[in-house]
Design a protein around this motif. Sequence first.
Motif, short mmCIF file in Angstrom:
data_model
loop_
_atom_site.label_atom_id
_atom_site.label_comp_id
_atom_site.label_asym_id
_atom_site.label_seq_id
_atom_site.Cartn_x
_atom_site.Cartn_y
_atom_site.Cartn_z
N VAL A 57 -8.93 -39.35 -74.24
CA VAL A 57 -10.01 -38.75 -74.22
C VAL A 57 -10.09 -37.01 -73.72
O VAL A 57 -9.59 -36.82 -72.48
CB VAL A 57 -11.09 -39.03 -72.81
N PHE A 58 -11.57 -36.39 -74.22
CA PHE A 58 -10.93 -35.14 -73.95
C PHE A 58 -12.25 -34.91 -73.89
O PHE A 58 -13.58 -35.48 -74.56
CB PHE A 58 -11.07 -34.39 -75.63
N PHE A 59 -12.92 -34.06 -72.90
CA PHE A 59 -14.20 -33.18 -72.35
C PHE A 59 -13.81 -31.59 -72.76
O PHE A 59 -12.67 -31.41 -71.61
CB PHE A 59 -14.36 -33.66 -71.45
N PHE A 60 -14.90 -31.51 -73.18
CA PHE A 60 -15.15 -30.22 -73.60
C PHE A 60 -16.13 -29.96 -73.63
O PHE A 60 -17.63 -30.62 -73.64
CB PHE A 60 -14.66 -29.61 -74.98
N SER A 61 -16.87 -28.59 -73.74
CA SER A 61 -17.67 -27.49 -73.26
C SER A 61 -18.33 -27.43 -74.66
O SER A 61 -19.38 -26.66 -75.11
CB SER A 61 -18.20 -26.85 -71.98
N ARG A 62 -17.50 -26.57 -75.21
CA ARG A 62 -17.99 -25.79 -77.18
C ARG A 62 -16.24 -26.46 -77.65
O ARG A 62 -15.67 -27.02 -77.91
CB ARG A 62 -17.37 -24.81 -76.49
N LEU A 63 -17.30 -27.48 -78.80
CA LEU A 63 -16.33 -27.69 -80.04
C LEU A 63 -15.42 -26.83 -80.93
O LEU A 63 -13.95 -27.14 -81.27
CB LEU A 63 -17.44 -27.97 -80.94
N GLU A 64 -14.98 -25.43 -80.39
CA GLU A 64 -14.28 -24.87 -81.09
C GLU A 64 -13.15 -25.28 -80.36
O GLU A 64 -11.59 -25.25 -80.54
CB GLU A 64 -14.31 -23.47 -80.44
N TYR A 65 -12.65 -25.44 -78.64
CA TYR A 65 -11.69 -26.24 -78.59
C TYR A 65 -11.23 -26.68 -79.00
O TYR A 65 -10.07 -27.24 -78.78
CB TYR A 65 -12.20 -26.32 -76.63
N ILE A 66 -12.22 -28.45 -79.18
CA ILE A 66 -11.52 -29.35 -79.84
C ILE A 66 -10.76 -28.77 -81.25
O ILE A 66 -9.73 -29.50 -81.66
CB ILE A 66 -12.27 -30.51 -79.82
N LYS A 67 -11.32 -27.65 -81.98
CA LYS A 67 -11.53 -27.44 -83.12
C LYS A 67 -9.94 -26.77 -83.68
O LYS A 67 -8.80 -27.19 -83.89
CB LYS A 67 -12.17 -27.04 -83.93
N GLU A 68 -9.37 -26.09 -82.09
CA GLU A 68 -8.61 -25.53 -82.21
C GLU A 68 -6.71 -26.50 -82.10
O GLU A 68 -5.85 -25.70 -82.17
CB GLU A 68 -7.77 -24.62 -81.20
N LEU A 69 -7.73 -28.34 -82.22
CA LEU A 69 -6.02 -28.69 -81.32
C LEU A 69 -5.36 -29.49 -82.56
O LEU A 69 -6.43 -29.18 -83.62
CB LEU A 69 -6.64 -29.33 -80.67
N PRO A 70 -4.63 -29.87 -82.98
CA PRO A 70 -4.11 -30.68 -83.90
C PRO A 70 -4.86 -31.43 -84.50
O PRO A 70 -5.00 -32.93 -84.24
CB PRO A 70 -2.61 -30.93 -83.95
N ILE A 71 -5.28 -32.25 -85.83
CA ILE A 71 -6.28 -32.83 -86.20
C ILE A 71 -5.52 -34.20 -86.19
O ILE A 71 -6.02 -35.28 -85.96
CB ILE A 71 -7.17 -32.61 -88.13
N GLY A 87 -12.96 -24.67 -70.14
CA GLY A 87 -13.46 -25.89 -70.78
C GLY A 87 -13.41 -27.04 -71.59
O GLY A 87 -14.16 -27.26 -72.51
N ILE A 88 -12.03 -26.99 -71.63
CA ILE A 88 -12.12 -28.77 -72.24
C ILE A 88 -10.47 -29.17 -71.28
O ILE A 88 -9.55 -28.73 -70.45
CB ILE A 88 -10.53 -27.87 -73.03
N MET A 89 -11.22 -30.68 -70.66
CA MET A 89 -9.82 -31.82 -69.73
C MET A 89 -9.36 -32.93 -70.94
O MET A 89 -10.45 -32.62 -71.56
CB MET A 89 -10.65 -31.97 -68.20
N GLY A 90 -8.51 -33.38 -70.06
CA GLY A 90 -7.95 -34.24 -71.72
C GLY A 90 -7.41 -35.12 -70.47
O GLY A 90 -6.38 -34.67 -69.85
N ILE A 91 -7.63 -36.48 -70.65
CA ILE A 91 -6.48 -36.84 -70.10
C ILE A 91 -5.66 -38.35 -71.29
O ILE A 91 -6.05 -38.67 -72.02
CB ILE A 91 -7.75 -38.95 -69.58
N PHE A 92 -4.12 -38.07 -70.42
CA PHE A 92 -3.50 -38.98 -71.47
C PHE A 92 -2.77 -39.79 -70.84
O PHE A 92 -2.46 -40.28 -69.39
CB PHE A 92 -2.29 -37.45 -71.57
#
Length: 421
Positions: free
Chosen positions: A143-157, A184-189
Amino acid sequence: MAARGKGWGWATRPLLRVVQTWYLDGRRWVRALRRNPVRVVFPSRQVVERKPGPGKQPQRAAAEASPYEPRPKQPLQVSPSQTPCTWEESGLRYDKAFPGDRRLSSVMTIVKSRPFREKQGKILLEGRRLIADALKAGAVPKVFFFSRLEYIKELPIDKLKGVSLIKVKFEDIKDWSDLVTPQGIMGIFAKPDHVKMTYPETQLRHLLPLLLICDNLRDPGNLGTILRSAAGAGCSKVLLTKGCVDAWEPKVLRAAMGAHFQVPIVNNLDWETLPNYLPTDTRVYVADNCGLYAQAQMSSKASDHGWVCERRLSKLHNYEEEDDDLEPGASKAWLPELEVQSYDLDWTEAPAAVVIGGETHGVSLESLQLAESTGGKRLLIPVMPGVDSLNSAMAASILLFEGKRQLRVRAEHSSRDRSYH
Protein backbone atom coordinates in the motif's frame (compact mmCIF):
# COMPACT_ATOMS: atom_id res chain seq x y z
CA MET A 1 -11.31 80.14 -58.62
CA ALA A 2 -13.79 77.38 -59.24
CA ALA A 3 -11.65 75.98 -61.99
CA ARG A 4 -8.62 76.34 -59.81
CA GLY A 5 -10.38 74.63 -56.92
CA LYS A 6 -11.56 71.92 -59.24
CA GLY A 7 -8.06 71.41 -60.44
CA TRP A 8 -6.82 71.34 -56.87
CA GLY A 9 -9.34 68.68 -56.04
CA TRP A 10 -8.20 66.58 -58.96
CA ALA A 11 -4.65 66.99 -57.81
CA THR A 12 -5.47 65.74 -54.29
CA ARG A 13 -7.02 62.50 -55.52
CA PRO A 14 -4.92 59.45 -54.55
CA LEU A 15 -2.95 58.05 -57.35
CA LEU A 16 -3.29 54.37 -58.19
CA ARG A 17 -0.18 52.36 -57.46
CA VAL A 18 1.40 50.60 -60.33
CA VAL A 19 1.71 46.99 -59.24
CA GLN A 20 3.55 44.37 -61.17
CA THR A 21 1.53 41.41 -62.33
CA TRP A 22 3.90 38.88 -60.78
CA TYR A 23 3.50 40.56 -57.39
CA LEU A 24 -0.30 40.27 -57.53
CA ASP A 25 -0.10 36.68 -58.63
CA GLY A 26 2.25 35.89 -55.78
CA ARG A 27 -0.02 37.50 -53.23
CA ARG A 28 -3.06 35.70 -54.58
CA TRP A 29 -1.10 32.43 -54.40
CA VAL A 30 -0.13 32.97 -50.78
CA ARG A 31 -3.67 34.06 -49.87
CA ALA A 32 -5.01 30.94 -51.53
CA LEU A 33 -2.67 28.82 -49.46
CA ARG A 34 -3.99 30.41 -46.29
CA ARG A 35 -7.46 29.28 -47.23
CA ASN A 36 -6.41 25.61 -47.26
CA PRO A 37 -7.25 24.82 -50.92
CA VAL A 38 -7.86 21.29 -52.03
CA ARG A 39 -5.83 21.87 -55.22
CA VAL A 40 -2.80 24.08 -55.84
CA VAL A 41 -1.74 25.16 -59.35
CA PHE A 42 1.82 26.45 -59.45
CA PRO A 43 3.10 28.93 -62.09
CA SER A 44 4.76 25.98 -63.82
CA ARG A 45 1.26 24.52 -64.37
CA GLN A 46 2.01 21.75 -61.90
CA VAL A 47 -1.11 20.64 -60.04
CA VAL A 48 -0.82 19.29 -56.50
CA GLU A 49 -3.79 17.67 -54.82
CA ARG A 50 -4.06 18.58 -51.16
CA LYS A 51 -6.06 16.78 -48.53
CA PRO A 52 -5.22 18.45 -45.24
CA GLY A 53 -5.96 16.47 -42.11
CA PRO A 54 -8.20 17.77 -39.37
CA GLY A 55 -6.71 20.45 -37.18
CA LYS A 56 -3.74 21.18 -39.46
CA GLN A 57 -2.40 24.69 -39.03
CA PRO A 58 -2.30 27.01 -42.09
CA GLN A 59 1.37 27.82 -41.50
CA ARG A 60 2.26 24.16 -41.60
CA ALA A 61 0.23 23.69 -44.80
CA ALA A 62 2.02 26.60 -46.47
CA ALA A 63 5.37 25.25 -45.46
CA GLU A 64 4.58 21.82 -46.85
CA ALA A 65 3.39 23.25 -50.20
CA SER A 66 6.42 24.00 -52.31
CA PRO A 67 6.99 24.47 -56.04
CA TYR A 68 9.68 21.81 -55.75
CA GLU A 69 9.07 18.10 -55.77
CA PRO A 70 7.78 17.12 -52.30
CA ARG A 71 10.16 14.90 -50.31
CA PRO A 72 8.54 11.87 -48.69
CA LYS A 73 8.76 11.94 -44.85
CA GLN A 74 10.42 9.04 -43.04
CA PRO A 75 8.49 7.57 -40.12
CA LEU A 76 10.09 8.01 -36.70
CA GLN A 77 11.74 4.77 -35.67
CA VAL A 78 11.27 4.03 -31.96
CA SER A 79 12.54 0.81 -30.48
CA PRO A 80 10.16 -1.07 -28.17
CA SER A 81 12.55 -0.62 -25.22
CA GLN A 82 12.48 3.16 -25.69
CA THR A 83 8.75 3.48 -26.10
CA PRO A 84 7.58 5.87 -23.36
CA CYS A 85 4.89 4.62 -21.05
CA THR A 86 3.19 7.26 -18.96
CA TRP A 87 1.51 6.71 -15.64
CA GLU A 88 -1.92 7.15 -17.23
CA GLU A 89 -1.19 4.70 -20.06
CA SER A 90 -0.29 1.97 -17.58
CA GLY A 91 -3.88 1.87 -16.36
CA LEU A 92 -3.02 2.54 -12.72
CA ARG A 93 -5.78 3.91 -10.52
CA TYR A 94 -5.82 5.36 -7.03
CA ASP A 95 -8.43 5.91 -4.35
CA LYS A 96 -9.04 9.18 -2.60
CA ALA A 97 -9.59 8.99 1.13
CA PHE A 98 -12.61 10.95 2.32
CA PRO A 99 -13.20 12.31 5.82
CA GLY A 100 -13.65 9.45 8.25
CA ASP A 101 -11.53 7.01 6.23
CA ARG A 102 -9.65 4.90 8.77
CA ARG A 103 -7.45 2.89 6.42
CA LEU A 104 -4.37 4.95 7.20
CA SER A 105 -4.84 4.83 10.97
CA SER A 106 -5.55 1.10 11.02
CA VAL A 107 -2.45 0.26 8.98
CA MET A 108 -0.22 2.57 11.02
CA THR A 109 -1.36 0.88 14.23
CA ILE A 110 -0.12 -2.44 12.88
CA VAL A 111 3.24 -1.39 11.46
CA LYS A 112 4.21 0.71 14.50
CA SER A 113 3.84 -2.23 16.89
CA ARG A 114 6.55 -4.91 16.85
CA PRO A 115 4.25 -7.86 17.75
CA PHE A 116 1.78 -6.86 15.02
CA ARG A 117 4.66 -6.21 12.63
CA GLU A 118 6.08 -9.68 13.12
CA LYS A 119 2.66 -11.32 12.99
CA GLN A 120 1.53 -9.52 9.83
CA GLY A 121 4.96 -9.52 8.20
CA LYS A 122 4.72 -5.86 7.18
CA ILE A 123 6.94 -2.81 7.66
CA LEU A 124 6.56 0.94 7.18
CA LEU A 125 8.87 2.94 4.92
CA GLU A 126 8.62 6.71 4.71
CA GLY A 127 10.25 9.13 2.32
CA ARG A 128 10.83 9.08 -1.41
CA ARG A 129 14.50 8.09 -1.24
CA LEU A 130 13.99 5.21 1.18
CA ILE A 131 11.03 3.89 -0.82
CA ALA A 132 12.99 4.14 -4.07
CA ASP A 133 15.91 2.21 -2.51
CA ALA A 134 13.53 -0.47 -1.26
CA LEU A 135 11.91 -0.90 -4.67
CA LYS A 136 15.31 -1.08 -6.34
CA ALA A 137 16.41 -3.79 -3.90
CA GLY A 138 13.34 -5.89 -4.66
CA ALA A 139 11.14 -5.15 -1.66
CA VAL A 140 7.46 -5.90 -2.31
CA PRO A 141 5.07 -2.96 -1.73
CA LYS A 142 1.51 -3.47 -0.56
CA VAL A 143 0.00 0.00 0.00
CA PHE A 144 1.10 3.55 -0.70
CA PHE A 145 -0.36 6.59 1.05
CA PHE A 146 0.52 9.89 -0.62
CA SER A 147 -0.58 13.50 -0.53
CA ARG A 148 0.44 14.52 -4.08
CA LEU A 149 0.20 12.50 -7.26
CA GLU A 150 3.68 13.60 -8.34
CA TYR A 151 5.23 11.51 -5.57
CA ILE A 152 3.72 8.32 -7.00
CA LYS A 153 4.64 9.21 -10.58
CA GLU A 154 8.31 9.35 -9.54
CA LEU A 155 8.28 5.62 -8.71
CA PRO A 156 8.85 2.85 -11.29
CA ILE A 157 5.57 1.99 -12.98
CA ASP A 158 6.28 -1.73 -13.15
CA LYS A 159 6.66 -1.84 -9.35
CA LEU A 160 3.20 -0.34 -8.75
CA LYS A 161 1.09 -3.00 -10.42
CA GLY A 162 -1.21 -4.66 -7.92
CA VAL A 163 -0.41 -2.08 -5.22
CA SER A 164 -3.16 -0.16 -3.43
CA LEU A 165 -2.70 3.57 -4.01
CA ILE A 166 -4.55 5.86 -1.62
CA LYS A 167 -4.40 9.64 -1.72
CA VAL A 168 -4.80 11.28 1.68
CA LYS A 169 -4.40 14.75 3.11
CA PHE A 170 -0.93 15.89 4.06
CA GLU A 171 -2.16 16.58 7.59
CA ASP A 172 -3.04 12.89 7.99
CA ILE A 173 0.45 11.82 6.92
CA LYS A 174 1.96 14.42 9.23
CA ASP A 175 0.02 13.02 12.20
CA TRP A 176 1.50 9.53 11.71
CA SER A 177 4.95 10.51 10.44
CA ASP A 178 8.13 10.01 12.47
CA LEU A 179 10.04 12.57 10.41
CA VAL A 180 10.55 16.17 11.45
CA THR A 181 9.67 17.22 7.91
CA PRO A 182 7.29 14.65 6.37
CA GLN A 183 7.78 14.05 2.66
CA GLY A 184 4.17 13.28 1.84
CA ILE A 185 4.46 9.57 0.98
CA MET A 186 4.41 6.42 3.12
CA GLY A 187 4.62 2.81 1.95
CA ILE A 188 3.62 -0.48 3.54
CA PHE A 189 5.93 -3.29 2.40
CA ALA A 190 6.16 -6.98 3.02
CA LYS A 191 8.97 -7.67 5.47
CA PRO A 192 12.06 -8.15 3.27
CA ASP A 193 13.94 -11.44 3.17
CA HIS A 194 17.70 -11.00 2.88
CA VAL A 195 17.93 -14.07 0.64
CA LYS A 196 15.55 -12.62 -1.96
CA MET A 197 16.90 -9.07 -1.90
CA THR A 198 18.94 -7.56 -4.73
CA TYR A 199 21.74 -5.47 -3.28
CA PRO A 200 23.73 -2.85 -5.25
CA GLU A 201 26.36 -4.30 -7.56
CA THR A 202 29.02 -1.89 -6.30
CA GLN A 203 28.32 -3.02 -2.75
CA LEU A 204 28.63 -6.70 -3.65
CA ARG A 205 31.96 -6.16 -5.45
CA HIS A 206 33.55 -4.57 -2.37
CA LEU A 207 32.27 -6.91 0.35
CA LEU A 208 34.84 -7.87 2.97
CA PRO A 209 35.22 -11.12 4.96
CA LEU A 210 33.92 -9.18 7.93
CA LEU A 211 30.66 -9.74 9.82
CA LEU A 212 28.94 -7.88 12.60
CA ILE A 213 26.98 -9.50 15.44
CA CYS A 214 24.71 -7.23 17.50
CA ASP A 215 24.20 -8.62 21.00
CA ASN A 216 21.32 -7.20 23.04
CA LEU A 217 21.33 -3.76 21.39
CA ARG A 218 18.16 -2.01 22.48
CA ASP A 219 18.61 1.60 21.40
CA PRO A 220 17.07 2.26 17.94
CA GLY A 221 19.38 5.16 17.18
CA ASN A 222 22.50 3.16 17.99
CA LEU A 223 21.40 0.19 15.90
CA GLY A 224 20.56 2.39 12.92
CA THR A 225 23.96 4.09 13.12
CA ILE A 226 25.71 0.72 13.42
CA LEU A 227 23.92 -0.58 10.33
CA ARG A 228 24.97 2.52 8.42
CA SER A 229 28.60 2.03 9.48
CA ALA A 230 28.44 -1.66 8.54
CA ALA A 231 27.23 -0.78 5.05
CA GLY A 232 29.91 1.88 4.73
CA ALA A 233 32.72 -0.44 5.84
CA GLY A 234 31.62 -3.21 3.48
CA CYS A 235 30.39 -5.85 5.94
CA SER A 236 29.15 -8.97 4.25
CA LYS A 237 26.36 -9.53 6.77
CA VAL A 238 24.84 -8.21 10.01
CA LEU A 239 23.39 -10.69 12.52
CA LEU A 240 21.01 -9.59 15.28
CA THR A 241 20.37 -11.81 18.28
CA LYS A 242 17.19 -12.03 20.30
CA GLY A 243 16.93 -9.12 22.69
CA CYS A 244 17.95 -6.53 20.10
CA VAL A 245 15.58 -3.84 18.97
CA ASP A 246 13.70 -4.67 15.77
CA ALA A 247 15.83 -3.72 12.78
CA TRP A 248 12.68 -2.64 10.89
CA GLU A 249 11.44 -0.23 13.52
CA PRO A 250 10.81 3.25 12.05
CA LYS A 251 13.46 4.90 14.25
CA VAL A 252 16.09 2.35 13.19
CA LEU A 253 15.16 2.85 9.53
CA ARG A 254 15.47 6.59 9.87
CA ALA A 255 18.91 6.39 11.55
CA ALA A 256 20.24 3.81 9.06
CA MET A 257 19.58 6.04 6.02
CA GLY A 258 18.93 3.19 3.60
CA ALA A 259 21.56 0.76 4.93
CA HIS A 260 18.87 -1.94 5.23
CA PHE A 261 18.93 -2.26 1.45
CA GLN A 262 22.73 -2.24 1.11
CA VAL A 263 23.84 -4.98 3.51
CA PRO A 264 22.09 -8.29 4.37
CA ILE A 265 20.45 -8.22 7.83
CA VAL A 266 19.35 -11.36 9.67
CA ASN A 267 17.06 -10.56 12.57
CA ASN A 268 16.05 -12.28 15.82
CA LEU A 269 18.58 -15.14 15.95
CA ASP A 270 19.22 -17.64 18.75
CA TRP A 271 22.79 -18.26 19.83
CA GLU A 272 22.31 -21.93 18.99
CA THR A 273 21.52 -21.18 15.33
CA LEU A 274 23.79 -18.16 14.88
CA PRO A 275 26.94 -20.20 13.98
CA ASN A 276 25.07 -21.51 10.93
CA TYR A 277 25.22 -18.00 9.43
CA LEU A 278 29.00 -17.68 9.84
CA PRO A 279 31.39 -18.65 7.03
CA THR A 280 33.78 -21.50 7.57
CA ASP A 281 36.83 -20.79 9.77
CA THR A 282 35.35 -17.54 11.08
CA ARG A 283 36.85 -16.18 14.29
CA VAL A 284 34.57 -14.27 16.62
CA TYR A 285 35.97 -11.21 18.41
CA VAL A 286 34.18 -9.50 21.27
CA ALA A 287 34.29 -5.73 21.67
CA ASP A 288 34.08 -5.86 25.45
CA ASN A 289 36.76 -4.29 27.59
CA CYS A 290 34.83 -3.25 30.68
CA GLY A 291 34.56 -6.47 32.67
CA LEU A 292 36.57 -7.44 35.68
CA TYR A 293 38.01 -10.35 33.74
CA ALA A 294 39.25 -8.08 30.96
CA GLN A 295 40.83 -5.74 33.48
CA ALA A 296 42.61 -8.64 35.13
CA GLN A 297 44.12 -9.63 31.78
CA MET A 298 45.51 -6.18 31.10
CA SER A 299 48.96 -5.13 32.27
CA SER A 300 49.46 -2.35 34.77
CA LYS A 301 51.08 -0.26 32.04
CA ALA A 302 47.97 -0.46 29.91
CA SER A 303 45.83 0.38 32.90
CA ASP A 304 47.96 3.41 33.70
CA HIS A 305 47.46 4.71 30.17
CA GLY A 306 43.70 4.36 30.41
CA TRP A 307 43.37 1.35 28.15
CA VAL A 308 40.68 -0.01 30.45
CA CYS A 309 37.31 1.67 30.80
CA GLU A 310 36.21 3.00 34.20
CA ARG A 311 32.75 1.44 34.41
CA ARG A 312 31.51 1.25 37.97
CA LEU A 313 30.49 -1.95 39.74
CA SER A 314 26.80 -1.13 39.23
CA LYS A 315 27.28 -1.46 35.46
CA LEU A 316 29.30 -4.68 35.45
CA HIS A 317 28.04 -7.80 33.72
CA ASN A 318 25.57 -10.06 35.42
CA TYR A 319 27.83 -13.06 35.03
CA GLU A 320 30.54 -11.19 36.98
CA GLU A 321 28.15 -10.19 39.74
CA GLU A 322 27.16 -13.83 40.20
CA ASP A 323 30.73 -14.64 41.17
CA ASP A 324 29.92 -13.92 44.82
CA ASP A 325 27.48 -16.84 44.87
CA LEU A 326 30.11 -19.33 43.73
CA GLU A 327 32.36 -21.37 45.98
CA PRO A 328 35.90 -19.99 46.41
CA GLY A 329 37.44 -22.94 44.58
CA ALA A 330 35.11 -22.58 41.61
CA SER A 331 35.48 -18.85 41.23
CA LYS A 332 35.27 -17.81 37.56
CA ALA A 333 36.03 -21.32 36.38
CA TRP A 334 32.91 -21.18 34.21
CA LEU A 335 33.89 -17.88 32.59
CA PRO A 336 35.49 -18.29 29.13
CA GLU A 337 39.17 -17.40 29.10
CA LEU A 338 39.72 -14.95 26.27
CA GLU A 339 42.95 -13.16 25.54
CA VAL A 340 42.68 -9.38 25.38
CA GLN A 341 44.45 -7.47 22.62
CA SER A 342 44.42 -3.90 21.36
CA TYR A 343 42.04 -3.25 18.48
CA ASP A 344 44.81 -1.92 16.20
CA LEU A 345 46.77 -5.21 16.23
CA ASP A 346 46.14 -7.60 13.38
CA TRP A 347 42.99 -9.69 13.90
CA THR A 348 41.80 -10.15 10.30
CA GLU A 349 44.10 -12.94 9.10
CA ALA A 350 40.98 -15.14 8.95
CA PRO A 351 37.32 -14.23 8.31
CA ALA A 352 36.28 -12.23 11.36
CA ALA A 353 33.01 -11.49 13.13
CA VAL A 354 32.82 -8.66 15.66
CA VAL A 355 30.33 -8.78 18.53
CA ILE A 356 28.97 -5.44 19.76
CA GLY A 357 27.04 -5.46 23.03
CA GLY A 358 24.49 -3.03 24.39
CA GLU A 359 25.57 -0.16 26.61
CA THR A 360 23.43 -1.25 29.55
CA HIS A 361 24.16 -4.96 29.84
CA GLY A 362 27.19 -5.39 27.60
CA VAL A 363 27.86 -8.64 25.77
CA SER A 364 26.28 -11.90 26.82
CA LEU A 365 27.96 -15.01 28.14
CA GLU A 366 26.96 -16.84 24.95
CA SER A 367 29.03 -14.42 22.87
CA LEU A 368 32.10 -15.06 25.00
CA GLN A 369 31.62 -18.81 24.66
CA LEU A 370 31.28 -18.50 20.89
CA ALA A 371 34.45 -16.40 20.72
CA GLU A 372 36.35 -18.98 22.78
CA SER A 373 35.17 -21.86 20.61
CA THR A 374 36.32 -20.12 17.41
CA GLY A 375 39.70 -18.95 18.73
CA GLY A 376 38.71 -15.31 19.01
CA LYS A 377 39.76 -12.63 21.47
CA ARG A 378 38.54 -9.51 23.23
CA LEU A 379 39.27 -6.31 21.33
CA LEU A 380 40.18 -3.33 23.48
CA ILE A 381 39.80 0.31 22.41
CA PRO A 382 41.98 2.57 24.62
CA VAL A 383 40.22 5.49 26.30
CA MET A 384 41.45 8.20 28.63
CA PRO A 385 41.32 7.60 32.41
CA GLY A 386 38.04 8.63 33.95
CA VAL A 387 36.11 8.19 30.71
CA ASP A 388 33.30 5.67 30.69
CA SER A 389 32.93 3.12 27.91
CA LEU A 390 32.41 4.32 24.36
CA ASN A 391 29.04 4.49 22.73
CA SER A 392 28.13 1.17 21.08
CA ALA A 393 27.74 2.76 17.66
CA MET A 394 31.08 4.56 18.00
CA ALA A 395 32.89 1.39 19.12
CA ALA A 396 31.39 -0.60 16.25
CA SER A 397 32.44 2.03 13.71
CA ILE A 398 36.01 2.09 15.02
CA LEU A 399 36.39 -1.68 14.91
CA LEU A 400 34.76 -2.16 11.51
CA PHE A 401 36.85 0.46 9.76
CA GLU A 402 39.97 -0.77 11.53
CA GLY A 403 39.23 -4.23 10.16
CA LYS A 404 38.75 -2.72 6.71
CA ARG A 405 42.12 -0.96 7.00
CA GLN A 406 43.88 -4.18 8.00
CA LEU A 407 42.33 -6.08 5.09
CA ARG A 408 43.36 -3.36 2.65
CA VAL A 409 46.94 -3.36 3.94
CA ARG A 410 47.10 -7.15 3.65
CA ALA A 411 45.77 -7.00 0.08
CA GLU A 412 48.40 -4.39 -0.84
CA HIS A 413 51.20 -6.51 0.60
CA SER A 414 49.96 -9.58 -1.28
CA SER A 415 49.84 -7.76 -4.60
CA ARG A 416 53.32 -6.34 -3.96
CA ASP A 417 54.75 -9.78 -3.22
CA ARG A 418 53.19 -11.19 -6.41
CA SER A 419 54.71 -8.39 -8.46
CA TYR A 420 58.20 -9.18 -7.08
CA HIS A 421 57.87 -12.83 -8.03
